[in-house]
Design an enzyme around this catalytic site. Structure first.
Site, PDB file in Angstrom:
ATOM      1  N   CYS A 160       0.654  -0.978   0.225  1.00 43.33           N
ATOM      2  CA  CYS A 160       0.303   0.018  -0.046  1.00 43.33           C
ATOM      3  C   CYS A 160       0.713   1.095   0.129  1.00 43.33           C
ATOM      4  O   CYS A 160       0.204   1.972  -0.954  1.00 43.33           O
ATOM      5  CB  CYS A 160      -1.053   0.130   1.012  1.00 43.33           C
ATOM      6  SG  CYS A 160      -2.041  -1.354   1.704  1.00 43.33           S
TER       7      CYS A 160
HETATM    8  N1  LIG Z   1      -2.542  -6.106   1.936  1.00 42.47           N
HETATM    9  C1  LIG Z   1      -3.095  -4.890   2.351  1.00 42.47           C
HETATM   10  O1  LIG Z   1      -3.164  -5.059   3.855  1.00 42.47           O
HETATM   11  C2  LIG Z   1      -4.250  -4.676   1.852  1.00 42.47           C
HETATM   12  C3  LIG Z   1      -4.418  -3.406   2.808  1.00 42.47           C
HETATM   13  C4  LIG Z   1      -5.057  -1.945   1.729  1.00 42.47           C
HETATM   14  C5  LIG Z   1      -5.819  -2.536   0.703  1.00 42.47           C
HETATM   15  N2  LIG Z   1      -5.025  -2.946  -0.163  1.00 42.47           N
HETATM   16  C6  LIG Z   1      -5.657  -3.454  -1.444  1.00 42.47           C
HETATM   17  O2  LIG Z   1      -6.798  -4.460  -2.207  1.00 42.47           O
HETATM   18  C7  LIG Z   1      -6.300  -5.040  -2.735  1.00 42.47           C
HETATM   19  C8  LIG Z   1      -5.740  -6.893  -2.485  1.00 42.47           C
HETATM   20  O3  LIG Z   1      -4.203  -6.944  -2.235  1.00 42.47           O
HETATM   21  P1  LIG Z   1      -4.352  -8.105  -1.236  1.00 42.47           P
HETATM   22  O4  LIG Z   1      -2.507  -7.415  -0.755  1.00 42.47           O
HETATM   23  O5  LIG Z   1      -5.286  -9.137  -1.146  1.00 42.47           O
HETATM   24  O6  LIG Z   1      -3.369  -8.666  -3.026  1.00 42.47           O
HETATM   25  P2  LIG Z   1      -3.194 -10.020  -2.965  1.00 42.47           P
HETATM   26  O7  LIG Z   1      -1.900  -9.988  -4.278  1.00 42.47           O
HETATM   27  O8  LIG Z   1      -2.950 -10.642  -1.700  1.00 42.47           O
HETATM   28  O9  LIG Z   1      -4.294 -10.782  -3.413  1.00 42.47           O
HETATM   29  C9  LIG Z   1      -4.692 -11.114  -4.552  1.00 42.47           C
HETATM   30  C10 LIG Z   1      -5.635 -12.469  -5.226  1.00 42.47           C
HETATM   31  O10 LIG Z   1      -5.838 -12.261  -6.725  1.00 42.47           O
HETATM   32  C11 LIG Z   1      -5.603 -12.305  -7.105  1.00 42.47           C
HETATM   33  N3  LIG Z   1      -6.341 -12.573  -8.724  1.00 42.47           N
HETATM   34  C12 LIG Z   1      -5.435 -11.304 -10.039  1.00 42.47           C
HETATM   35  N4  LIG Z   1      -6.041 -11.358 -11.325  1.00 42.47           N
HETATM   36  C13 LIG Z   1      -7.381 -11.963 -11.264  1.00 42.47           C
HETATM   37  C14 LIG Z   1      -8.423 -12.077 -11.264  1.00 42.47           C
HETATM   38  N5  LIG Z   1      -8.867 -11.677 -12.855  1.00 42.47           N
HETATM   39  N6  LIG Z   1      -9.259 -13.561 -10.953  1.00 42.47           N
HETATM   40  C15 LIG Z   1      -9.242 -14.002 -10.000  1.00 42.47           C
HETATM   41  N7  LIG Z   1      -8.358 -13.291  -8.984  1.00 42.47           N
HETATM   42  C16 LIG Z   1      -7.578 -12.996  -9.380  1.00 42.47           C
HETATM   43  C17 LIG Z   1      -4.538 -13.071  -7.083  1.00 42.47           C
HETATM   44  O11 LIG Z   1      -4.169 -14.665  -7.749  1.00 42.47           O
HETATM   45  C18 LIG Z   1      -4.022 -12.587  -5.576  1.00 42.47           C
HETATM   46  O12 LIG Z   1      -4.930 -13.917  -5.431  1.00 42.47           O
HETATM   47  C19 LIG Z   1      -5.267  -4.502  -4.159  1.00 42.47           C
HETATM   48  O13 LIG Z   1      -5.501  -3.113  -4.944  1.00 42.47           O
HETATM   49  C20 LIG Z   1      -4.339  -3.702  -2.462  1.00 42.47           C
HETATM   50  O14 LIG Z   1      -3.974  -2.211  -2.836  1.00 42.47           O
HETATM   51  C21 LIG Z   1      -4.293  -4.241   0.743  1.00 42.47           C
END
Ligand SMILES: NC(=O)c1ccc[n+]([C@@H]2O[C@H](COP(=O)([O-])OP(=O)(O)OC[C@H]3O[C@@H](n4cnc5c(N)ncnc54)[C@H](O)[C@@H]3O)[C@@H](O)[C@H]2O)c1
Length: 447
Positions: free
Chosen positions: A285
């Site tokens: 983030c």
């Molecule tokens: N990790 C955090 O602490 C956090 C906190 C707030 C916001 N966010 C935001 O949340 C969002 C997700 O982050 P995350 O940390 O969970 O990412 P991540 O990489 O842990 O998980 C994302 C998942 O999406 C899957 N994916 C990708 N393309 C796909 C598709 N077309 N269809 C289905 N699945 C698909 C991937 O295989 C993966 O398992 C991002 O925008 C991030 O900025 C993350």
């Protein structure tokens, strides 16, 4: 289903009775915990992911996120939780929550590929009365300018999103995720959830849905307000971390302990919030999200100077750690070239199993470039291979025989480390986190 109800009333009723089927796209650090929260509330949740290994592991009752025990997956399965890669199942969902990655590309510009691919994949299966919510962090305008046009253009029945109260179609909203991995002080349910729909009904439906798992929802007037809210929160952190990182460097020259200063300032009961210096930003983030806004701002002929300056200070921190380490070795008539260095902690922050954008990765690469022989220890990573921005190919070294290293460099302050022992057994400890603050010893250098 009661067919006499309007699609909106039907969805409200299915949410209230916990019969609404919820599809969560992206079973990562955000999507999986969200799925578990809805499952705890007895909703039938389907997790969609393009990674077959994750789908297989979840369906076998396993977990790939350290802080989520497999017992929680098994518990969710009892409420009907399952995972799939098959988008055909979207049609049977009442609400679809999108939690896919939003990284930067190699030119530091927003990479919305995953959001686009998701929109293209769900569009053919949309039906009237469904609620689609984007949760991925992104610039203001994404929901309406990127997600919505794809959903409308790519569904074969010509179904449109509801833009005015009373219209028929599907509902669209944005609701940012406020997950703080490793934070045990605030229960997930107690974190208020901001929701901004395309119009009032979408906002109300999203608020009803999230209201079943969060104590408080915060409706805002548009998706763009909700998108900007998330960015403000993260930019606020990024800028304040840059401020303390800069002041840390000044304090070191002035021989003042920055942590003592922050602790003293924190006693002010108003107008001050503590942020702590470190070896540089990490995680999905804070190092990334601000640049989503600076990119978008250019479209409006506007330069986000605070973001750029904070980025400059924070990006320079790993280089500063290397300089301080080289100086500390120099004091001992040694040089970085050929030095044996043990890096403690690979994760981007304490007690998490997440490597993304971790400053440790940059620091290890810089140390190697300078000719140092580098080992690492991190209880969360037995090995580290190749990622988007690094190729380390290393295995975790046990925390033994610390005297053999010319320096032990603390990059991540995991709570499981015994810092008293580490200091006692090492020749030199370079501490970029203030982890050894309470210990008085000649062989500690703070940076
Ligand atoms: N990790 C955090 O602490 C956090 C906190 C707030 C916001 N966010 C935001 O949340 C969002 C997700 O982050 P995350 O940390 O969970 O990412 P991540 O990489 O842990 O998980 C994302 C998942 O999406 C899957 N994916 C990708 N393309 C796909 C598709 N077309 N269809 C289905 N699945 C698909 C991937 O295989 C993966 O398992 C991002 O925008 C991030 O900025 C993350």
């Amino acid at each position: 289903m009661d067919t006499s109800l309007s699609p909106t009333a039907a969805l409200e009723s299915r949410i209230a009775s916990r019969q609404a089927r919820i599809g969560i796209i992206g079973m990562g650090y955000v999507g999986l915990p969200l799925a578990l929260l809805f499952s705890e509330e007895r909703f039938h949740v389907t997790g969609f992911d393009v990674d077959p290994a994750k789908v297989e592991q979840l369906n076998a009752g396993g977990s790939y996120i350290v802080r989520i025990p497999s017992t929680e997956i098994a518990q969710a399965q009892r409420s009907g939780f399952c995972a799939t890669s098959s988008y055909g199942e979207i049609a049977s969902m009442d609400a679809v929550l999108i939690c896919v990655p939003t990284p930067l590309d190699e030119f530091h510009q927003p990479d919305l590929r995953y959001v686009r691919e998701t929109a293209e994949a769900i569009a053919p299966h949309l039906r009237e009365g469904q609620l689609i919510v984007l949760e991925s962090t992104t610039y203001p305008g994404t929901t309406e300018e990127v997600l919505l046009p794809i959903l409308e253009a790519e569904n074969p029945s010509g179904l449109r999103a509801v833009r005015r109260n009373g219209e028929r179609g599907f509902y669209v909203a944005f609701s940012p995720e406020r997950e703080d991995p490793g934070n045990e002080t605030v229960a997930r349910r107690d974190i208020p959830k901001v929701v901004g729909g395309l119009e009032n009904t979408a906002t109300a439906l999203a608020a009803s849905l999230y209201g079943t798992i969060f104590q408080r929802t915060v409706p805002v007037s548009t998706p763009a307000v909700a998108e900007m809210t998330k960015l403000l929160e993260n930019i606020y952190r990024c800028v304040n971390i840059a401020l303390v990182n800069e002041l840390k460097q000044l304090c070191e020259r002035m021989e003042i302990d920055i942590f003592e200063v922050i602790d003293a300032a924190s006693t002010k009961p108003f107008g001050f919030q503590a942020f702590y210096p470190g070896p540089g930003l990490g995680g999905h983030c804070i190092p990334i999200d601000p640049f989503y806004l600076s990119w978008k701002a250019k479209q409006f002929d506007f330069h986000t100077r605070f973001i750029e300056l904070a980025g400059e200070v924070n990006t320079a921190m790993p280089y500063y750690v290397i300089d301080r380490t080289a100086n500390a070795l120099n004091q001992r008539k040694k040089c970085l070239n050929g030095a044996r260095i043990l890096v403690l902690g690979l994760a981007y922050k304490r007690d998490v199993d997440d490597l993304r954008e971790s400053p440790s990765l940059t620091i290890i690469e810089l140390l190697r470039k300078a000719g140092a022989e580098v080992c690492y220890n991190d209880p969360f990573f037995p090995t580290v291979g190749r990622g988007r921005h690094y190729d380390l190919n290393m295995s975790c070294t046990p925390l033994e025989d610390l005297g053999q290293y010319d320096a032990v460099l603390i990059v991540t302050d995991h709570t499981s480390y015994d810092y008293v022992r580490i200091v006692a057994e090492s020749q030199l400890v370079v501490d970029s986190r203030g982890a050894t603050r309470g210990i008085r010893a000649e062989n500690i250098v703070h940076c």
